[in-house]
Design a protein around this motif. Structure first.
Motif, PDB file in Angstrom:
ATOM      1  N   LYS A  59       0.835  -1.209   0.000  1.00 39.77           N
ATOM      2  CA  LYS A  59       0.000   0.000   0.000  1.00 39.77           C
ATOM      3  C   LYS A  59       0.867   1.255   0.000  1.00 39.77           C
ATOM      4  O   LYS A  59       0.550   2.244  -0.679  1.00 39.77           O
ATOM      5  CB  LYS A  59      -0.923  -0.007   1.221  1.00 39.77           C
ATOM      6  CG  LYS A  59      -2.023  -1.064   1.161  1.00 39.77           C
ATOM      7  CD  LYS A  59      -2.854  -1.065   2.432  1.00 39.77           C
ATOM      8  CE  LYS A  59      -3.917  -2.153   2.379  1.00 39.77           C
ATOM      9  NZ  LYS A  59      -4.714  -2.214   3.633  1.00 39.77           N
ATOM     10  N   LEU A  60       1.961   1.210   0.757  1.00 41.74           N
ATOM     11  CA  LEU A  60       2.862   2.370   0.787  1.00 41.74           C
ATOM     12  C   LEU A  60       3.525   2.576  -0.578  1.00 41.74           C
ATOM     13  O   LEU A  60       3.678   3.717  -1.035  1.00 41.74           O
ATOM     14  CB  LEU A  60       3.930   2.164   1.857  1.00 41.74           C
ATOM     15  CG  LEU A  60       3.465   2.185   3.315  1.00 41.74           C
ATOM     16  CD1 LEU A  60       4.618   1.829   4.247  1.00 41.74           C
ATOM     17  CD2 LEU A  60       2.887   3.548   3.680  1.00 41.74           C
ATOM     18  N   ALA A  61       3.918   1.463  -1.225  1.00 44.17           N
ATOM     19  CA  ALA A  61       4.556   1.562  -2.542  1.00 44.17           C
ATOM     20  C   ALA A  61       3.576   2.124  -3.565  1.00 44.17           C
ATOM     21  O   ALA A  61       3.948   2.977  -4.389  1.00 44.17           O
ATOM     22  CB  ALA A  61       5.058   0.192  -2.976  1.00 44.17           C
TER      23      ALA A  61
ATOM     24  N   SER B  78      11.786   1.456 -14.317  1.00 41.96           N
ATOM     25  CA  SER B  78      12.312   0.796 -13.120  1.00 41.96           C
ATOM     26  C   SER B  78      12.728   1.802 -12.058  1.00 41.96           C
ATOM     27  O   SER B  78      12.809   1.463 -10.872  1.00 41.96           O
ATOM     28  CB  SER B  78      13.495  -0.113 -13.477  1.00 41.96           C
ATOM     29  OG  SER B  78      14.523   0.620 -14.111  1.00 41.96           O
ATOM     30  N   GLY B  79      12.992   3.040 -12.471  1.00 40.53           N
ATOM     31  CA  GLY B  79      13.262   4.089 -11.496  1.00 40.53           C
ATOM     32  C   GLY B  79      12.039   4.323 -10.628  1.00 40.53           C
ATOM     33  O   GLY B  79      12.144   4.504  -9.414  1.00 40.53           O
ATOM     34  N   LEU B  80      10.852   4.287 -11.248  1.00 45.46           N
ATOM     35  CA  LEU B  80       9.596   4.475 -10.516  1.00 45.46           C
ATOM     36  C   LEU B  80       9.352   3.320  -9.544  1.00 45.46           C
ATOM     37  O   LEU B  80       9.066   3.533  -8.367  1.00 45.46           O
ATOM     38  CB  LEU B  80       8.432   4.603 -11.492  1.00 45.46           C
ATOM     39  CG  LEU B  80       7.044   4.731 -10.852  1.00 45.46           C
ATOM     40  CD1 LEU B  80       6.925   6.035 -10.069  1.00 45.46           C
ATOM     41  CD2 LEU B  80       5.949   4.649 -11.922  1.00 45.46           C
ATOM     42  N   THR B  81       9.468   2.084 -10.033  1.00 47.28           N
ATOM     43  CA  THR B  81       9.160   0.939  -9.176  1.00 47.28           C
ATOM     44  C   THR B  81      10.178   0.786  -8.040  1.00 47.28           C
ATOM     45  O   THR B  81       9.813   0.478  -6.908  1.00 47.28           O
ATOM     46  CB  THR B  81       9.099  -0.361  -9.990  1.00 47.28           C
ATOM     47  OG1 THR B  81      10.328  -0.528 -10.731  1.00 47.28           O
ATOM     48  CG2 THR B  81       7.942  -0.330 -10.975  1.00 47.28           C
ATOM     49  N   SER B  82      11.459   1.023  -8.345  1.00 44.97           N
ATOM     50  CA  SER B  82      12.472   0.870  -7.290  1.00 44.97           C
ATOM     51  C   SER B  82      12.321   1.945  -6.219  1.00 44.97           C
ATOM     52  O   SER B  82      12.464   1.665  -5.025  1.00 44.97           O
ATOM     53  CB  SER B  82      13.886   0.897  -7.889  1.00 44.97           C
ATOM     54  OG  SER B  82      14.141   2.120  -8.550  1.00 44.97           O
TER      55      SER B  82
ATOM     56  N   GLY C 222       0.700  -3.987  -5.646  1.00 44.14           N
ATOM     57  CA  GLY C 222       2.050  -3.728  -5.167  1.00 44.14           C
ATOM     58  C   GLY C 222       3.084  -4.610  -5.851  1.00 44.14           C
ATOM     59  O   GLY C 222       4.259  -4.255  -5.897  1.00 44.14           O
ATOM     60  N   ASP C 223       2.652  -5.764  -6.371  1.00 46.94           N
ATOM     61  CA  ASP C 223       3.571  -6.626  -7.109  1.00 46.94           C
ATOM     62  C   ASP C 223       4.025  -5.919  -8.379  1.00 46.94           C
ATOM     63  O   ASP C 223       3.342  -5.018  -8.901  1.00 46.94           O
ATOM     64  CB  ASP C 223       2.893  -7.946  -7.477  1.00 46.94           C
ATOM     65  CG  ASP C 223       2.721  -8.860  -6.269  1.00 46.94           C
ATOM     66  OD1 ASP C 223       3.341  -8.602  -5.224  1.00 46.94           O
ATOM     67  OD2 ASP C 223       1.954  -9.835  -6.380  1.00 46.94           O
ATOM     68  N   LEU C 224       5.166  -6.343  -8.893  1.00 49.44           N
ATOM     69  CA  LEU C 224       5.706  -5.745 -10.116  1.00 49.44           C
ATOM     70  C   LEU C 224       5.489  -6.686 -11.289  1.00 49.44           C
ATOM     71  O   LEU C 224       5.720  -7.893 -11.178  1.00 49.44           O
ATOM     72  CB  LEU C 224       7.202  -5.454  -9.948  1.00 49.44           C
ATOM     73  CG  LEU C 224       7.585  -4.566  -8.766  1.00 49.44           C
ATOM     74  CD1 LEU C 224       9.081  -4.295  -8.773  1.00 49.44           C
ATOM     75  CD2 LEU C 224       6.800  -3.258  -8.764  1.00 49.44           C
ATOM     76  N   ILE C 225       5.040  -6.123 -12.398  1.00 49.44           N
ATOM     77  CA  ILE C 225       4.823  -6.898 -13.615  1.00 49.44           C
ATOM     78  C   ILE C 225       5.968  -6.595 -14.576  1.00 49.44           C
ATOM     79  O   ILE C 225       6.212  -5.436 -14.921  1.00 49.44           O
ATOM     80  CB  ILE C 225       3.479  -6.547 -14.278  1.00 49.44           C
ATOM     81  CG1 ILE C 225       2.335  -6.690 -13.274  1.00 49.44           C
ATOM     82  CG2 ILE C 225       3.232  -7.442 -15.486  1.00 49.44           C
ATOM     83  CD1 ILE C 225       0.980  -6.247 -13.820  1.00 49.44           C
TER      84      ILE C 225
ATOM     85  N   ALA D 212       6.161  -2.468 -14.446  1.00 52.60           N
ATOM     86  CA  ALA D 212       5.089  -1.626 -13.917  1.00 52.60           C
ATOM     87  C   ALA D 212       4.655  -2.188 -12.571  1.00 52.60           C
ATOM     88  O   ALA D 212       5.022  -3.301 -12.200  1.00 52.60           O
ATOM     89  CB  ALA D 212       3.908  -1.594 -14.889  1.00 52.60           C
ATOM     90  N   MET D 213       3.851  -1.422 -11.845  1.00 54.04           N
ATOM     91  CA  MET D 213       3.340  -1.883 -10.560  1.00 54.04           C
ATOM     92  C   MET D 213       1.850  -2.157 -10.665  1.00 54.04           C
ATOM     93  O   MET D 213       1.067  -1.290 -11.085  1.00 54.04           O
ATOM     94  CB  MET D 213       3.588  -0.824  -9.472  1.00 54.04           C
ATOM     95  CG  MET D 213       3.103  -1.254  -8.087  1.00 54.04           C
ATOM     96  SD  MET D 213       3.371   0.035  -6.850  1.00 54.04           S
ATOM     97  CE  MET D 213       5.157   0.097  -6.840  1.00 54.04           C
ATOM     98  N   TYR D 214       1.455  -3.366 -10.289  1.00 52.69           N
ATOM     99  CA  TYR D 214       0.045  -3.723 -10.297  1.00 52.69           C
ATOM    100  C   TYR D 214      -0.664  -2.997  -9.161  1.00 52.69           C
ATOM    101  O   TYR D 214      -0.158  -2.947  -8.034  1.00 52.69           O
ATOM    102  CB  TYR D 214      -0.115  -5.228 -10.129  1.00 52.69           C
ATOM    103  CG  TYR D 214      -1.551  -5.704 -10.253  1.00 52.69           C
ATOM    104  CD1 TYR D 214      -2.256  -5.533 -11.436  1.00 52.69           C
ATOM    105  CD2 TYR D 214      -2.200  -6.319  -9.179  1.00 52.69           C
ATOM    106  CE1 TYR D 214      -3.565  -5.963 -11.559  1.00 52.69           C
ATOM    107  CE2 TYR D 214      -3.508  -6.762  -9.293  1.00 52.69           C
ATOM    108  CZ  TYR D 214      -4.190  -6.569 -10.479  1.00 52.69           C
ATOM    109  OH  TYR D 214      -5.495  -6.995 -10.592  1.00 52.69           O
ATOM    110  N   ILE D 215      -1.832  -2.397  -9.446  1.00 52.90           N
ATOM    111  CA  ILE D 215      -2.564  -1.650  -8.415  1.00 52.90           C
ATOM    112  C   ILE D 215      -3.955  -2.217  -8.167  1.00 52.90           C
ATOM    113  O   ILE D 215      -4.728  -1.661  -7.399  1.00 52.90           O
ATOM    114  CB  ILE D 215      -2.665  -0.151  -8.775  1.00 52.90           C
ATOM    115  CG1 ILE D 215      -3.367   0.053 -10.112  1.00 52.90           C
ATOM    116  CG2 ILE D 215      -1.289   0.487  -8.782  1.00 52.90           C
ATOM    117  CD1 ILE D 215      -3.615   1.531 -10.449  1.00 52.90           C
TER     118      ILE D 215
END
Length: 347
Positions: free
Chosen positions: A235-237, A262-266, A298-301, A311-314
């Motif tokens: 949730k924080l991510a 990947s800059g966004l997800t990291s 929150g998982d990454l695809i 990307a980040m799954y929401i």
């Protein structure tokens, strides 16, 4: 229920895409046809291919950048160790020199001989004990001196190796940067040849293509068994990522002005208290994989066979990502690109 939620998410995504479309640019002189292109759809595919190649090069650039930082940090550490080692050698040599000077002041006789000439038994015994302690201390100094010199040789050899690796990474970065800049420039040149109306149609073609892929993904039943909720860290991510919406894609960027994918997800997961690898390929390689039907917000695809996008799954079939140069951090359909894997930073 999940299918209805997925359809609602798709409607929301399409609406957001339309609302976020950039204003029409002023018309320019009629462009020449793009090389090998027979339609605007051909131009779209060419541009998509160029940006995909730029994304692949961006991942290579980011990896070389990350490795270069590690090597630089290690070289600084080794330099400090070498300085400390040299100071320690100077100290040990001074101590060994002091022992030699003490022997000289005693007449140059070895301590053992001095004891043997003593007429006082107690003095002899006391001296023998001091002799053993002195010999032990001397051996300790010499042993530490040898060990410290060996450490210095090892540090120097490692530092030399790290410098070579650093130079290799610099060359990789330069090559990747040239590749990125050439592909982005070529893609922009294609777009700049288009009239304002054609650019608007090009954006519409991109959105339609993404919508078709998302619809096929939803119809495949991909969301049928996905009902997990985000973890506290997830949730924080997600909160961090959504606050970045509207910021531009900038290759090699980790915020706060802009991001690459990947800059966004990291950075989102760093904000959630879980540092993860910098690049999409390293995120794929090092983070735990989960099946798509167990995916949670929150998982990454990871997308494409070469893992060049992340990307980040929401939830509800949607993800948030930094798409490509010329676009902004936004929400899109999780199935709008070919999925390679799903990884979980806080498994």
């Amino acid at each position: 229920m999940n299918r209805r939620r997925g359809a609602s998410a798709l409607t929301l995504i399409c609406a957001m895409a339309i609302l976020s479309a950039p204003g029409l640019a002023h018309a320019v002189p009629a462009p020449e046809p793009a090389p090998g292109a027979t339609s605007l759809e051909d131009v779209r595919k060419q541009i998509e291919d160029l940006y995909h190649k730029a994304a692949t090069a961006t991942d290579a650039y980011n990896l070389a950048e990350e490795e270069a930082k590690k090597q630089s940090d290690r070289i600084v550490f080794l330099a400090n160790q070498i300085v400390a080692g040299k100071a320690r050698i100077t100290e040990l040599k001074n101590r060994a020199g002091a022992a030699a000077r003490a022997q000289y002041r005693s007449g140059g006789l070895p301590p053992g001989a001095t004891l043997a000439l003593s007429n006082d038994p107690q003095q002899f015994l006391d001296g023998a004990d001091r002799l053993r302690q002195g010999e032990k201390a001397t051996m300790g100094v010499l042993g530490e001196l040898n060990a410290t010199q060996a450490d210095l040789q090892r540090y120097a050899a490692e530092a030399s190796s790290r410098w070579q690796t650093l130079e290799s990474n610099r060359i990789k970065k330069d090559a990747a940067k040239k590749e990125i800049e050439s592909k982005i420039a070529a893609a922009k040149a294609l777009e700049n040849r288009l009239l304002a109306e054609e650019r608007a149609r090009l954006l519409k073609l991109e959105q339609d293509d993404a919508s078709r892929k998302q619809t096929r993904w939803l119809k495949s039943g991909a969301l049928k068994d996905i009902n997990s909720k985000a973890s506290a860290a997830g949730k924080l991510a997600i909160a961090y990522a959504t606050r970045q919406m509207g910021k531009p894609y900038i290759w090699g960027a980790e915020g706060p002005r802009g991001y690459d994918c990947s800059g966004l997800t990291s950075q989102a997961w760093l904000a959630a208290g879980h540092p993860i690898p910098r690049t999409s390929q390293e995120q794929l390689r090092l983070l735990p994989h989960v099946p798509i039907d167990q995916m949670r917000p929150g998982d990454l695809i990871i997308y494409f066979d070469d893992a060049s996008h992340v990307a980040m799954y929401i939830g509800d079939g949607a993800m948030i990502h930094a798409p490509r140069p010329g676009r902004f951090v936004t929400v899109a359909g999780a199935g709008s690109m070919p999925i390679k894997a799903v990884v979980r930073p806080d498994a």
